[in-house]
Design a protein around this motif. Sequence first.
Motif, PDB file in Angstrom:
ATOM      1  N   PRO A 130      47.155  32.082  42.511  1.00 52.54           N
ATOM      2  CA  PRO A 130      46.163  33.515  42.163  1.00 52.54           C
ATOM      3  C   PRO A 130      46.401  33.774  40.745  1.00 52.54           C
ATOM      4  O   PRO A 130      45.234  34.166  40.195  1.00 52.54           O
ATOM      5  N   ASP A 131      47.247  33.579  39.987  1.00 56.05           N
ATOM      6  CA  ASP A 131      47.495  34.147  38.589  1.00 56.05           C
ATOM      7  C   ASP A 131      46.446  33.415  37.918  1.00 56.05           C
ATOM      8  O   ASP A 131      45.901  33.644  37.083  1.00 56.05           O
ATOM      9  N   LEU A 169      42.872  33.691  38.584  1.00 53.42           N
ATOM     10  CA  LEU A 169      42.371  35.003  38.051  1.00 53.42           C
ATOM     11  C   LEU A 169      42.099  35.053  36.459  1.00 53.42           C
ATOM     12  O   LEU A 169      41.293  35.702  35.903  1.00 53.42           O
ATOM     13  N   THR A 228      42.885  35.578  48.134  1.00 54.39           N
ATOM     14  CA  THR A 228      44.087  35.996  47.627  1.00 54.39           C
ATOM     15  C   THR A 228      43.565  36.534  46.130  1.00 54.39           C
ATOM     16  O   THR A 228      43.996  37.785  45.904  1.00 54.39           O
ATOM     17  N   ALA A 229      43.240  35.975  45.426  1.00 51.67           N
ATOM     18  CA  ALA A 229      42.520  36.230  44.097  1.00 51.67           C
ATOM     19  C   ALA A 229      41.485  37.231  44.135  1.00 51.67           C
ATOM     20  O   ALA A 229      41.658  38.257  43.254  1.00 51.67           O
ATOM     21  N   GLN A 259      42.651  40.660  44.709  1.00 47.54           N
ATOM     22  CA  GLN A 259      43.238  41.494  43.483  1.00 47.54           C
ATOM     23  C   GLN A 259      42.398  41.596  42.093  1.00 47.54           C
ATOM     24  O   GLN A 259      42.698  41.905  41.189  1.00 47.54           O
ATOM     25  N   SER A 260      41.223  41.207  42.388  1.00 50.79           N
ATOM     26  CA  SER A 260      40.171  41.037  41.226  1.00 50.79           C
ATOM     27  C   SER A 260      39.601  42.548  41.278  1.00 50.79           C
ATOM     28  O   SER A 260      38.671  42.983  42.297  1.00 50.79           O
ATOM     29  N   ARG A 293      36.895  42.580  44.395  1.00 52.07           N
ATOM     30  CA  ARG A 293      37.640  43.135  45.483  1.00 52.07           C
ATOM     31  C   ARG A 293      36.807  44.146  46.303  1.00 52.07           C
ATOM     32  O   ARG A 293      35.789  44.679  45.934  1.00 52.07           O
TER      33      ARG A 293
END
Length: 449
Positions: free
Chosen positions: A350-351, A354, A368-369, A372-373, A377
């Motif tokens: 994920p990190d 992103l 997942t990413a 978190q965006s 999102r």
Amino acid sequence: MKIEIANPQGTRDDNYRQNTMKLKPWHWILSFCILCLTLLGGCVREGTDPGTLQVWAHAGQDAERQTLQAQVKRFNAAQDAVDVELTFLPEGSYNAQVQAAALSGDLPDVLEFDGPFIYNYVWQQNLIPIDELISPELRADLLPSIIQQGRYNDRLYSVGTFDSGLGMYGRRSMLEAAGVRIPTGNADAWTAAEFNEVLAALAAQDPDGQVLDLKLNYSGEWFTYAFMPILRSAGGGLIDRTDYQTATGVLNGSQSVAAMEQLQSWMEQDYVDPNVDDAAFPTGRVALSWVGHWVYPGYAEELGEDLVVLPLPNFGEGSKSAQGSWNWGITANSDNPEGAMAFLDFLLQPDEVLAMSNANGAVPATKTAIAQSPLYREGGPLRLFSAQLLTDKTVPRPQTPGYPVITSAFQEAFNNIRNGLAVQTALDRAALEINIDIEDNQGYPNVSF
């Protein structure tokens, strides 16, 4: 970590016809052997330690290069099983250099490539399937479009760390002043008839009547990527996808012809700004811009709250959009596919996803990413683009080794149509060119590994 930029003087060539990968007579192969000597330069893969992974990537925008360099450093520092050596190749000549390396047996372990090329690379037996290398957890987290793009003959050959978003950007104030309804998503997109009314209403408020930017200043693959979705939305397409053996009745069928006649009519009515300066939308000359995720930072900075993101029109079978971008595969030349997959797995954490998405603005490749965006999102300003990819509103480019010829033929047809040639004539010519290539290559028979 070793980083090289090979052949930095390479020039951009967006015409896929010149970079086509179809295999025809043997003199074609001989010419590429000669090309190998002139293009490959310092990129020849020399004998390396088994713990070294050779990785080739395209030299895209600065932010992408810097991010990938940093990712390689982090990967090398995080483990001691393998060491990645990264080489950048110029984007414009990338495919030609890859083809030269393939012919000479000098492909790296890990190769980056533009999405639609994967099927020809697989057909030439330059990539290996990764079904048994990728973890079930990672596979489940990937966007459906990433899996769809990477599959050929029911095997998975590639993964990407990002995907693309395509739609229209609008100036809210101009739309409201013209009394135009503003769609909120694909479900309530303007119909083709309504879009014609929108253009007329906007033109009535505009000094020169030019209200739409189609990015005609772009070239090459842009035209296929940007306008194939309206063919599919109308019930047509580029080729019969049941077996990829003919374009007749699909590319030049009534639905595709009707869609392209609509597009041609926008030009004939002078609604389209030629946009030679690439500034038609941000400077306020037009109210609508048909383009992808990559322009968002500049548009948002210029327009602020006046910017609205819109779906493409519905030509009869729902609003469709495009998908596909650069992705990664493991070559048949690799002695360490497990180590290569470990590197790809790292890029898809994920990190790291992103980090690249923040650098190039593209849609993150994992659910997942995306969650978190800030951009993609739920509730984010570019949620439309990620929602289209998550809900099967996007169309992959034809998944066939013949794609380079398909896109070249359509690009030529598009340019003829914009210059006034009858749509049926232009699409008939393109369909014939595609069919001839399929016949020349015996229907692109399947390969096995």
